[in-house]
Design an enzyme around this catalytic site. Structure first.
Site, PDB file in Angstrom:
ATOM      1  N   HIS A   1     -10.107  -5.348  -3.183  1.00  0.00           N
ATOM      2  CA  HIS A   1      -8.771  -5.559  -2.630  1.00  0.00           C
ATOM      3  C   HIS A   1      -8.886  -5.905  -1.157  1.00  0.00           C
ATOM      4  O   HIS A   1      -9.739  -5.383  -0.448  1.00  0.00           O
ATOM      5  CB  HIS A   1      -7.884  -4.321  -2.825  1.00  0.00           C
TER       6      HIS A   1
ATOM      7  N   ASP B   1       0.851  -1.183   0.000  1.00  0.00           N
ATOM      8  CA  ASP B   1       0.000   0.000   0.000  1.00  0.00           C
ATOM      9  C   ASP B   1       0.894   1.243   0.000  1.00  0.00           C
ATOM     10  O   ASP B   1       1.866   1.332   0.750  1.00  0.00           O
ATOM     11  CB  ASP B   1      -0.912   0.004   1.229  1.00  0.00           C
ATOM     12  N   ILE B   2       0.538   2.201  -0.854  1.00  0.00           N
ATOM     13  CA  ILE B   2       1.391   3.378  -1.017  1.00  0.00           C
ATOM     14  C   ILE B   2       1.353   4.289   0.219  1.00  0.00           C
ATOM     15  O   ILE B   2       2.298   5.049   0.458  1.00  0.00           O
ATOM     16  CB  ILE B   2       0.992   4.126  -2.309  1.00  0.00           C
TER      17      ILE B   2
ATOM     18  N   ASN C   1     -12.757  -3.188   2.526  1.00  0.00           N
ATOM     19  CA  ASN C   1     -13.662  -2.047   2.602  1.00  0.00           C
ATOM     20  C   ASN C   1     -14.613  -2.118   1.408  1.00  0.00           C
ATOM     21  O   ASN C   1     -14.171  -2.326   0.272  1.00  0.00           O
ATOM     22  CB  ASN C   1     -12.879  -0.736   2.572  1.00  0.00           C
TER      23      ASN C   1
ATOM     24  N   HIS D   1      -7.017  -5.681   2.334  1.00  0.00           N
ATOM     25  CA  HIS D   1      -5.927  -5.040   3.084  1.00  0.00           C
ATOM     26  C   HIS D   1      -5.317  -6.081   4.028  1.00  0.00           C
ATOM     27  O   HIS D   1      -6.016  -6.624   4.892  1.00  0.00           O
ATOM     28  CB  HIS D   1      -6.461  -3.882   3.936  1.00  0.00           C
TER      29      HIS D   1
ATOM     30  N   GLY E   1     -15.844   2.770   3.348  1.00  0.00           N
ATOM     31  CA  GLY E   1     -14.504   3.332   3.202  1.00  0.00           C
ATOM     32  C   GLY E   1     -13.783   2.910   1.944  1.00  0.00           C
ATOM     33  O   GLY E   1     -12.558   3.070   1.845  1.00  0.00           O
ATOM     34  N   GLN E   2     -14.521   2.386   0.958  1.00  0.00           N
ATOM     35  CA  GLN E   2     -13.849   1.942  -0.269  1.00  0.00           C
ATOM     36  C   GLN E   2     -13.558   3.146  -1.160  1.00  0.00           C
ATOM     37  O   GLN E   2     -14.459   3.907  -1.524  1.00  0.00           O
ATOM     38  CB  GLN E   2     -14.723   0.934  -1.032  1.00  0.00           C
TER      39      GLN E   2
HETATM   40  P1  AMP Z   1      -9.736   1.461   0.086  1.00  0.00           P
HETATM   41  O1  AMP Z   1      -9.989   2.715   0.846  1.00  0.00           O
HETATM   42  O2  AMP Z   1     -10.113   0.213   0.846  1.00  0.00           O
HETATM   43  O3  AMP Z   1     -10.355   1.493  -1.308  1.00  0.00           O
HETATM   44  O4  AMP Z   1      -8.180   1.334  -0.061  1.00  0.00           O
HETATM   45  C1  AMP Z   1      -7.458   1.849  -1.139  1.00  0.00           C
HETATM   46  C2  AMP Z   1      -6.019   1.747  -0.755  1.00  0.00           C
HETATM   47  O5  AMP Z   1      -5.239   1.882  -1.913  1.00  0.00           O
HETATM   48  C3  AMP Z   1      -5.552   2.821   0.227  1.00  0.00           C
HETATM   49  O6  AMP Z   1      -5.045   2.194   1.409  1.00  0.00           O
HETATM   50  C4  AMP Z   1      -4.468   3.565  -0.534  1.00  0.00           C
HETATM   51  O7  AMP Z   1      -3.409   3.953   0.291  1.00  0.00           O
HETATM   52  C5  AMP Z   1      -4.052   2.545  -1.567  1.00  0.00           C
HETATM   53  N1  AMP Z   1      -3.494   3.079  -2.798  1.00  0.00           N
HETATM   54  C6  AMP Z   1      -3.961   4.100  -3.544  1.00  0.00           C
HETATM   55  N2  AMP Z   1      -3.201   4.276  -4.639  1.00  0.00           N
HETATM   56  C7  AMP Z   1      -2.222   3.328  -4.587  1.00  0.00           C
HETATM   57  C8  AMP Z   1      -1.122   2.977  -5.427  1.00  0.00           C
HETATM   58  N3  AMP Z   1      -0.866   3.638  -6.559  1.00  0.00           N
HETATM   59  N4  AMP Z   1      -0.321   1.955  -5.053  1.00  0.00           N
HETATM   60  C9  AMP Z   1      -0.567   1.287  -3.911  1.00  0.00           C
HETATM   61  N5  AMP Z   1      -1.595   1.555  -3.076  1.00  0.00           N
HETATM   62  C10 AMP Z   1      -2.407   2.565  -3.411  1.00  0.00           C
END
Ligand code: AMP
Ligand code: ZN
Length: 113
Positions: free
Chosen positions: A100, A30-31, A87, A102, A93-94
């Site tokens: 995906h 996760d970034i 999420n 977490h 919170g998606q």
């Molecule tokens: P969600 O809120 O469950 O949809 O989670 C989306 C997740 O994607 C968040 O934890 C972000 O930090 C992560 N995210 C967004 N852009 C990237 C990216 N380019 N590479 C890796 N993780 C990312």
């Protein structure tokens, strides 16, 4: 080019720090990590959210869960434990609409998350 970020990562059209891959599943860091280990496990096939999953996605989604077990072993959290969360939807919170999981480890989980 697809406008789905995680499909672009699967296609290597966007960068990511990939930690696991097989024919059905990709996992990457996760970034914006919210725990010492914070990985995202995604099906390679686009499924927008858990609410869009069909019965024939069961194998793919199960493989994501089993990838978590493997990642627990490779990251050293098989015994200590980890969280796996999905999420779903606006109030869930998606933010990215490609299913995906977490995978977080290395900190005590909050009671509500
Ligand atoms: P969600 O809120 O469950 O949809 O989670 C989306 C997740 O994607 C968040 O934890 C972000 O930090 C992560 N995210 C967004 N852009 C990237 C990216 N380019 N590479 C890796 N993780 C990312
Ligand atoms: Zn996608």
């Amino acid at each position: 080019m697809t406008d789905c970020l995680f499909c672009r990562i699967v296609a290597r059209q966007s960068p990511a720090d990939i930690v696991y891959e097989d024919d059905a599943v990709l996992a990457f860091k996760d970034i914006y990590p919210k725990a010492p280990v914070h990985l995202l496990i995604v099906p390679k096939r686009h499924i927008a959210s858990l609410m869009d999953a069909r019965d024939d996605d069961a194998n793919t989604l199960g493989r994501c869960v089993l990838a978590a077990r493997r990642l627990a072993e490779t990251t050293g959290y098989a015994e200590k434990g980890f969280r796996l969360g999905v999420n779903t939807g606006p109030e869930g919170g998606q933010a990215v609409y490609h299913v995906h999981f977490h995978f977080t480890a290395g900190r005590r989980p909050r009671s509500d998350a």
